[in-house]
Design an enzyme around this catalytic site. Structure first.
Site, mmCIF file in Angstrom:
data_model
loop_
_atom_site.group_PDB
_atom_site.id
_atom_site.type_symbol
_atom_site.label_atom_id
_atom_site.label_comp_id
_atom_site.label_asym_id
_atom_site.label_seq_id
_atom_site.Cartn_x
_atom_site.Cartn_y
_atom_site.Cartn_z
ATOM 1 N N LYS A 88 0.827 -1.212 0.000
ATOM 2 C CA LYS A 88 0.000 0.000 0.000
ATOM 3 C C LYS A 88 0.864 1.266 0.000
ATOM 4 O O LYS A 88 0.599 2.195 -0.761
ATOM 5 C CB LYS A 88 -0.929 -0.028 1.205
ATOM 6 N N ALA A 125 -3.170 1.011 12.098
ATOM 7 C CA ALA A 125 -4.634 1.097 12.042
ATOM 8 C C ALA A 125 -5.313 -0.096 12.686
ATOM 9 O O ALA A 125 -6.538 -0.116 12.785
ATOM 10 C CB ALA A 125 -5.099 1.219 10.593
ATOM 11 N N PHE A 185 -3.390 -0.641 6.931
ATOM 12 C CA PHE A 185 -3.906 -1.999 6.777
ATOM 13 C C PHE A 185 -5.068 -2.046 5.785
ATOM 14 O O PHE A 185 -5.112 -1.254 4.837
ATOM 15 C CB PHE A 185 -4.255 -2.597 8.131
#
Length: 576
Positions: free
Chosen positions: A91, A293, A321
């Site tokens: 990510k 998170a 996440f």
């Protein structure tokens, strides 16, 4: 505001090491630009608008930059992901690559990331500065002690803890009930032995013995306050609202009651200023607060996002996440409090992760397996449908790995077409921004159709129990929520004290929609166990701790620290 520019800022990656080279070596192969020169040329910031930390890192001096004007804000792109697996999703790598892709298309863009914690760096997960040719530099500095922000938060948190115990020792004028002191201590390392401790042993000269413990720094309410604060005044007010415990009559005791909010603000003054660094392609990167998170709200600071939006046409930001945790908290907590709203969302997945969600073993992931891929795609579908509940239709970014088979990539795109979303293969890990221009263009095309009407999952006036049950049923597809007796009592108490209007922050495993990290895919009908509830009155939310999740992680059997060190030249090795 135009999303194009007459001048592209693309840079060649021909001189970089080939893919497969360790990230730290790729990062070292690029000579960073002077951060003062980059800020001036790319963001229009004068030198006195920055506080340099060496040649390649700086903080914004918000006193000289001035207030932001929401009327001049660029467009905000949120990057989130499917449920994480040990196979990796990328990510942060995608966020950096997408920002480089925008700049290669000539769009004035920056990316806002979250700061790495030392716990994962020396534990199991590693650093958080991207990977391959989509990284942020200087990589070692960002991953280790970055500009001292987390140390300042740790010091402020523990100063409050020491003031609190000292207050009890010297007469306890506030009337704190020592059995109901909520404020623990923090450390920015993984250390399971410190989860539960007893302080004040050794006789009356050493304080009043009581049970307490340690959390990791990123779980501190002060971390969340730094991320949510509008400015220094708001920071101090939020610090004063922290509830550290209660009296014998159950009334809360706040930091303002102890009179220490001013001292805490002193320690946090510099940490509140957003940090500026650069990508391998010399594009601006704001990194400020907000990891984890799974146990925190997992978003970078409101101040960093706002300043970036005021200086760019497009801003890319990430939430921690999977979308069930980070994206939900981004919308239900950060956006609700700040007034920000994403204009687009990118949902990151990988062939490897989807096959692992489908039951494939990590050691077998290099082998093509369409059956496992289709089985694991249920996780991707769940996240797409969840984001639509907020009014968002994602662009799916397939973060390409060298082992991906062409038929597997085509299969994911076909699955996404059936769900009515666009899926783009992105190769920024190997090619940098040039490998993400298709993704960047797809996001621009979607934003050109207009901004979505983003809605939180629940209204403010619902009870805290209703909010937790809504997240559990609508996003996790849980069949039931099991509140412990303590959690139920705490929720009722917070309602009675007037905190029922606050949003909730679910703390649970990041590896599953359920509270069981081994339950992969898209499980339904499970029970979400809420064992504890914590009030973060200064940050502005209530934390529901679920299952076996720990706010002080432990180290794995072989910590990454065992493979790290310095070479003869003083350079770090082993940092991944």
């Amino acid at each position: 505001m135009s999303l194009t520019s007459s001048e592209s800022t693309a840079v060649t990656t021909a001189t970089l090491p080939p893919p497969g080279t360790p990230d730290i070596e790729i990062a070292r192969a690029v000579q960073p630009q002077s951060i003062l020169l980059l800020a001036q040329q790319r963001l229009g910031l004068a030198a006195d608008s920055l506080i340099p930390f060496g040649h390649y890192k700086a903080k914004l001096d918000t006193r000289h930059v001035g207030p932001v004007d929401p009327a001049s804000f660029g467009r905000l792109v949120l990057v989130t992901a499917i449920t994480p697996t040990p196979a990796g999703e990328g990510k942060t790598t995608t966020s950096v690559g997408l920002n480089d892709g925008f700049n290669q298309l000539g769009v004035r863009s920056s990316v806002c990331l979250r700061e790495p914690s030392l716990g994962p760096c020396f534990g199991m997960k590693g650093g958080a500065a991207g990977g391959g040719r989509a990284q942020v530099i200087p990589m070692e500095d960002i991953n280790l002690h970055f500009n001292g922000d987390f140390h300042a938060i740790t010091a402020a948190h523990n100063l409050l803890a020491s003031i609190l115990d000292n207050h009890i020792h010297w007469g306890n004028e506030a009337g704190l009930d020592p059995r109901h002191v909520y404020w623990r201590r923090v450390l920015d390392l993984n250390d399971r032995a410190l989860r539960n401790t007893i302080v004040g042993l050794g006789g009356s000269a050493h304080g009043l013995p009581r049970e307490t413990g340690f959390d990791i720094t990123v779980a501190s309410e002060i971390m969340a306050i730094l991320c949510m604060a509008d400015d220094l005044t708001d920071l101090r007010q939020r610090l004063g609202r922290i509830i550290v415990g209660r009296r014998h009559d159950h009334t809360p005791v706040t930091v303002s009651d102890l009179g220490v909010e001013g001292a805490l603000a002193i320690l946090l003054r510099d940490a509140l200023q957003p940090n500026l660094v650069q990508s391998l392609e010399h594009n601006p990167v704001f990194i400020h607060g907000g990891p984890f998170a799974n146990i925190a709200h997992g978003c970078n600071s409101v101040m960093a996002t706002r300043y970036a939006l005021s200086l760019n046409d497009v801003v890319v930001t990430e939430a921690g996440f999977g979308a069930d945790l980070g994206a939900e908290k981004f919308i239900d907590i950060k956006c609700r409090q700040s007034g920000l709203s994403p204009d687009a969302v990118v949902l990151v997945c990988t062939v490897r992760a989807l096959k692992m969600q489908g039951g494939m073993r990590k050691v077998d992931l290099a082998r093509p397996d369409l059956a496992a891929l289709h089985e694991g795609a249920a996780n991707l579908e769940r996240h797409i449908l969840n984001l639509r509940q907020f009014g968002l239709t994602p662009v799916v970014s397939i973060n390409r790995f060298p082992t991906d088979a062409e038929e597997e990539l085509i299969a994911i795109q076909a699955i996404c077409r059936e769900l009515g979303v666009n899926a783009v293969v992105a190769n920024h890990w190997a090619l940098g921004g040039a490998g993400a221009t298709d993704l960047a263009q797809a996001v621009l095309d979607q934003m050109a159709e207009g901004s979505p009407e983003v809605q939180p999952l629940y209204p403010d006036h619902w009870t805290l129990v209703e909010k937790i049950e809504t997240i559990a049923s609508r996003l996790y597809h849980a069949g039931d929520v099991a509140f412990s007796a303590d959690a139920r009592r705490q929720l009722e108490e917070y309602q009675q004290l007037g905190f029922g209007h606050l949003p909730v922050c679910i703390a649970k495993t990041q590896y599953s929609f359920s509270a069981d990290p081994k339950l992969r895919g898209a499980p339904s009908g499970h029970t979400l166990p809420v064992r504890e509830v914590r009030l973060s009155a200064g940050a502005g939310f209530v934390v529901a701790v679920c299952g076996d999740i720990m706010t002080m992680p432990g180290l794995p059997r072989r910590p990454a620290a065992l493979d790290m060190g310095l070479n003869a030249e003083g350079d770090v090795y082993g940092l991944v």
